[in-house]
Enzyme design. Structure first.
Site, PDB file in Angstrom:
ATOM      1  N   CYS A 123       0.848  -1.157   0.001  1.00 56.82           N
ATOM      2  CA  CYS A 123      -0.103   0.177   0.069  1.00 56.82           C
ATOM      3  C   CYS A 123       0.581   1.261  -0.149  1.00 56.82           C
ATOM      4  O   CYS A 123       0.313   2.323  -0.460  1.00 56.82           O
ATOM      5  CB  CYS A 123      -1.038   0.099   1.190  1.00 56.82           C
ATOM      6  SG  CYS A 123      -2.107  -1.339   1.157  1.00 56.82           S
ATOM      7  N   HIS A 142      -3.749   7.080   1.319  1.00 56.59           N
ATOM      8  CA  HIS A 142      -4.180   5.680   0.551  1.00 56.59           C
ATOM      9  C   HIS A 142      -5.369   5.066   1.169  1.00 56.59           C
ATOM     10  O   HIS A 142      -5.976   5.335   1.974  1.00 56.59           O
ATOM     11  CB  HIS A 142      -2.963   4.857   1.218  1.00 56.59           C
ATOM     12  CG  HIS A 142      -3.233   3.159   0.905  1.00 56.59           C
ATOM     13  ND1 HIS A 142      -3.861   2.743  -0.322  1.00 56.59           N
ATOM     14  CD2 HIS A 142      -3.526   2.336   2.016  1.00 56.59           C
ATOM     15  CE1 HIS A 142      -4.128   1.428   0.033  1.00 56.59           C
ATOM     16  NE2 HIS A 142      -4.154   1.260   1.416  1.00 56.59           N
ATOM     17  N   ASN A 144      -9.949  -0.777  -2.206  1.00 53.19           N
ATOM     18  CA  ASN A 144      -8.625  -0.599  -1.874  1.00 53.19           C
ATOM     19  C   ASN A 144      -7.628  -1.297  -2.894  1.00 53.19           C
ATOM     20  O   ASN A 144      -7.898  -2.475  -2.946  1.00 53.19           O
ATOM     21  CB  ASN A 144      -8.262  -1.351  -0.487  1.00 53.19           C
ATOM     22  CG  ASN A 144      -6.802  -1.277   0.075  1.00 53.19           C
ATOM     23  OD1 ASN A 144      -6.010  -0.999  -0.919  1.00 53.19           O
ATOM     24  ND2 ASN A 144      -6.386  -1.663   1.160  1.00 53.19           N
TER      25      ASN A 144
HETATM   26  O1  UT7 Z   1      -4.570  -1.449   3.140  1.00 57.50           O
HETATM   27  C1  UT7 Z   1      -3.513  -1.743   3.800  1.00 57.50           C
HETATM   28  C2  UT7 Z   1      -3.959  -1.484   5.160  1.00 57.50           C
HETATM   29  N1  UT7 Z   1      -5.254  -2.079   5.493  1.00 57.50           N
HETATM   30  C3  UT7 Z   1      -6.067  -1.277   6.388  1.00 57.50           C
HETATM   31  O2  UT7 Z   1      -5.667  -0.454   7.070  1.00 57.50           O
HETATM   32  C4  UT7 Z   1      -7.150  -2.265   6.771  1.00 57.50           C
HETATM   33  C5  UT7 Z   1      -7.617  -2.009   8.319  1.00 57.50           C
HETATM   34  N2  UT7 Z   1      -8.529  -3.127   8.782  1.00 57.50           N
HETATM   35  C6  UT7 Z   1      -9.699  -2.818   8.385  1.00 57.50           C
HETATM   36  O3  UT7 Z   1     -10.055  -2.147   7.619  1.00 57.50           O
HETATM   37  C7  UT7 Z   1     -11.033  -3.457   9.255  1.00 57.50           C
HETATM   38  O4  UT7 Z   1     -10.283  -4.221  10.265  1.00 57.50           O
HETATM   39  C8  UT7 Z   1     -11.756  -4.492   8.313  1.00 57.50           C
HETATM   40  C9  UT7 Z   1     -12.499  -3.741   7.264  1.00 57.50           C
HETATM   41  C10 UT7 Z   1     -10.700  -5.639   7.519  1.00 57.50           C
HETATM   42  C11 UT7 Z   1     -12.494  -5.389   9.122  1.00 57.50           C
HETATM   43  O5  UT7 Z   1     -13.482  -4.492   9.804  1.00 57.50           O
HETATM   44  P1  UT7 Z   1     -13.645  -5.042  11.634  1.00 57.50           P
HETATM   45  O6  UT7 Z   1     -14.693  -3.994  12.170  1.00 57.50           O
HETATM   46  O7  UT7 Z   1     -12.262  -4.988  12.134  1.00 57.50           O
HETATM   47  O8  UT7 Z   1     -14.316  -6.413  11.480  1.00 57.50           O
HETATM   48  P2  UT7 Z   1     -13.442  -7.681  12.288  1.00 57.50           P
HETATM   49  O9  UT7 Z   1     -12.613  -8.432  11.440  1.00 57.50           O
HETATM   50  O10 UT7 Z   1     -13.542  -7.667  13.577  1.00 57.50           O
HETATM   51  O11 UT7 Z   1     -15.055  -8.744  12.131  1.00 57.50           O
HETATM   52  C12 UT7 Z   1     -16.272  -8.411  12.845  1.00 57.50           C
HETATM   53  C13 UT7 Z   1     -16.958  -9.469  12.413  1.00 57.50           C
HETATM   54  C14 UT7 Z   1     -16.471 -10.906  12.636  1.00 57.50           C
HETATM   55  O12 UT7 Z   1     -17.661 -11.730  13.177  1.00 57.50           O
HETATM   56  P3  UT7 Z   1     -17.751 -12.034  14.885  1.00 57.50           P
HETATM   57  O13 UT7 Z   1     -16.572 -12.729  14.924  1.00 57.50           O
HETATM   58  O14 UT7 Z   1     -17.782 -10.825  15.345  1.00 57.50           O
HETATM   59  O15 UT7 Z   1     -19.087 -12.885  14.637  1.00 57.50           O
HETATM   60  C15 UT7 Z   1     -16.337 -11.415  11.125  1.00 57.50           C
HETATM   61  O16 UT7 Z   1     -16.213 -12.635  11.059  1.00 57.50           O
HETATM   62  O17 UT7 Z   1     -17.495  -9.223  11.014  1.00 57.50           O
HETATM   63  C16 UT7 Z   1     -17.361 -10.696  10.440  1.00 57.50           C
HETATM   64  N3  UT7 Z   1     -17.113 -10.144   9.105  1.00 57.50           N
HETATM   65  C17 UT7 Z   1     -17.898 -10.311   8.034  1.00 57.50           C
HETATM   66  N4  UT7 Z   1     -19.209 -10.177   8.138  1.00 57.50           N
HETATM   67  C18 UT7 Z   1     -19.810  -9.847   7.002  1.00 57.50           C
HETATM   68  C19 UT7 Z   1     -15.662 -10.145   8.555  1.00 57.50           C
HETATM   69  N5  UT7 Z   1     -15.965  -9.938   7.300  1.00 57.50           N
HETATM   70  C20 UT7 Z   1     -17.087  -9.929   6.936  1.00 57.50           C
HETATM   71  C21 UT7 Z   1     -17.691  -9.680   5.802  1.00 57.50           C
HETATM   72  N6  UT7 Z   1     -18.919  -9.740   5.868  1.00 57.50           N
HETATM   73  N7  UT7 Z   1     -17.248  -9.589   4.672  1.00 57.50           N
END
Ligand code: UT7
Length: 335
Positions: free
Chosen positions: A114, A262, A292
């Site tokens: 990135c 980014h 992204n």
């Molecule tokens: O470009 C390089 C740098 N990248 C970044 O800076 C990205 C940084 N991270 C993020 O943007 C976020 O952490 C994500 C968008 C990747 C994820 O969002 P989050 O709010 O951190 O969600 P999470 O990973 O904590 O997941 C929350 C819940 C989980 O379910 P439980 O365990 O709470 O039941 C996941 O299984 O959401 C679930 N989940 C989804 N549900 C529906 C994860 N992905 C999905 C999905 N659709 N696509």
């Protein structure tokens, strides 16, 4: 001693638009979840046989070169940033030299995910400052769609990434009050495994192991991201590296005319905007439309912002990136 300035910008994205609803037909996800957590509404995916990382980069570069007013023969060097090269080796830089029909100029590949475009611009800037090269083509291009785990297992990552390319021509500027004022690069390899594609690599898992295993459940080819950990580090490092760039040039936050972050997550951009108390007009976001696109995200956003007349001569423009490595960086430009 010279400065470098951006004299041409271009971007290219494939025609194929994939909405959140399209993804929810393959993966257990929803438009609501994706928009709420990331801001993404749609992204582009290449159509097999139509585009590659290199071909998209070439298309973006052709536009950037034309807008710079230069001829292809004027390009002295190519820098190509990507995490998704057409081939494991050689990298796409030489393919651009071939496909654009450039002279046998040097071609460098940058692998900083990135932060790739920011790293690439920083390198180009140094070559131009010293007088070694006059005009450098810098490309960021990515094909993610062919390497994602498009099942529910991969949903935390696969809904985020999109395909596309952006390019810039950097040229010599003799007025030292204009152009790129400074660049700032960082890394923290301690967190290398928090956002990673492990295979194919020559490290712990040899290619011969992978072939011998022939295991369809092998996840080492897919991106892994510890999302919340990456998010927390991103907001800190974005802020630090923007401040570092401002301080190095005796600038205040109020001097920023345009911040191009980014496009990692709309929530990250909004956090930064709020923290620096910038208005909507001072921050450009297009993650809603493209997802992204890692190394391509800044040049695509920069080109779009410039095309929309949001960047004018004399503006202070800040580019800032954070990503896998971890790597992060900023570029401060007097347009
Ligand atoms: O470009 C390089 C740098 N990248 C970044 O800076 C990205 C940084 N991270 C993020 O943007 C976020 O952490 C994500 C968008 C990747 C994820 O969002 P989050 O709010 O951190 O969600 P999470 O990973 O904590 O997941 C929350 C819940 C989980 O379910 P439980 O365990 O709470 O039941 C996941 O299984 O959401 C679930 N989940 C989804 N549900 C529906 C994860 N992905 C999905 C999905 N659709 N696509």
């Amino acid at each position: 001693m010279y400065h470098s300035k951006i004299t041409g910008l271009g971007f290219y994205v494939p025609d194929n638009i994939v909405t959140n609803d399209d993804l929810s037909k393959k993966i257990d996800t929803t438009d609501e979840w994706i928009q709420e957590r990331t801001g993404i509404q749609r992204r582009r995916h290449i159509i097999r046989g139509e585009d590659t990382t290199t071909s998209m980069g070439v298309k973006a570069a052709e536009i950037a070169i034309e807008r710079s007013g230069l001829a292809k023969e004027d390009i002295d060097f190519v820098i190509f940033a990507t995490l998704s090269p057409d081939y494991y080796f050689p990298g796409p830089g030489v393919l651009v030299q071939r496909d654009l029909g450039l002279k046998t100029v040097g071609a460098l590949d940058v692998r900083n995910q990135c932060s790739g475009f920011v790293y690439a611009v920083s390198i180009a800037d140094q070559y131009i400052k010293t007088g070694m090269y006059k005009n450098i083509l810098v490309i960021g291009s990515e094909v993610h769609s062919t390497g994602l785990d498009m099942t529910t297992r991969g949903r935390g990552v696969s809904v985020i990434f999109g395909d596309g390319a952006g390019a810039a021509v950097l040229s010599r500027e003799e007025d030292l009050t204009k152009g790129i004022l400074s660049t700032h690069l960082h890394s923290e390899g301690q967190h290398a495994e928090e956002l990673i594609v492990k295979a194919p690599g020559m490290g712990q898992r040899w290619v011969t192991d992978i072939i011998a295993d022939n295991n369809p459940e092998d996840e080492s080819y897919y991106p892994y991201m510890n999302g919340q950990f990456v998010f927390k580090n991103a907001v800190v490092r974005f802020s630090e590296v923007i401040n570092e760039g401002l301080q190095a040039n005796n600038l205040q936050v109020s001097d920023i005319d345009m911040l191009i972050p980014h496009q990692a997550n709309l929530r990250i951009s909004q956090f930064i905007q709020q923290k620096f108390q910038l208005s909507d007009d001072q921050v450009y976001n297009n993650i809603m439309d493209y997802g992204n696109t890692t190394a391509a995200s800044i040049p695509i956003a920069l080109t779009e912002a410039w095309e929309k007349g949001k960047i004018k001569e004399g503006d202070t423009v800040v580019l800032a990136a954070f990503g896998s490595g971890f790597t992060w960086g900023s570029v401060i430009i007097k347009w």
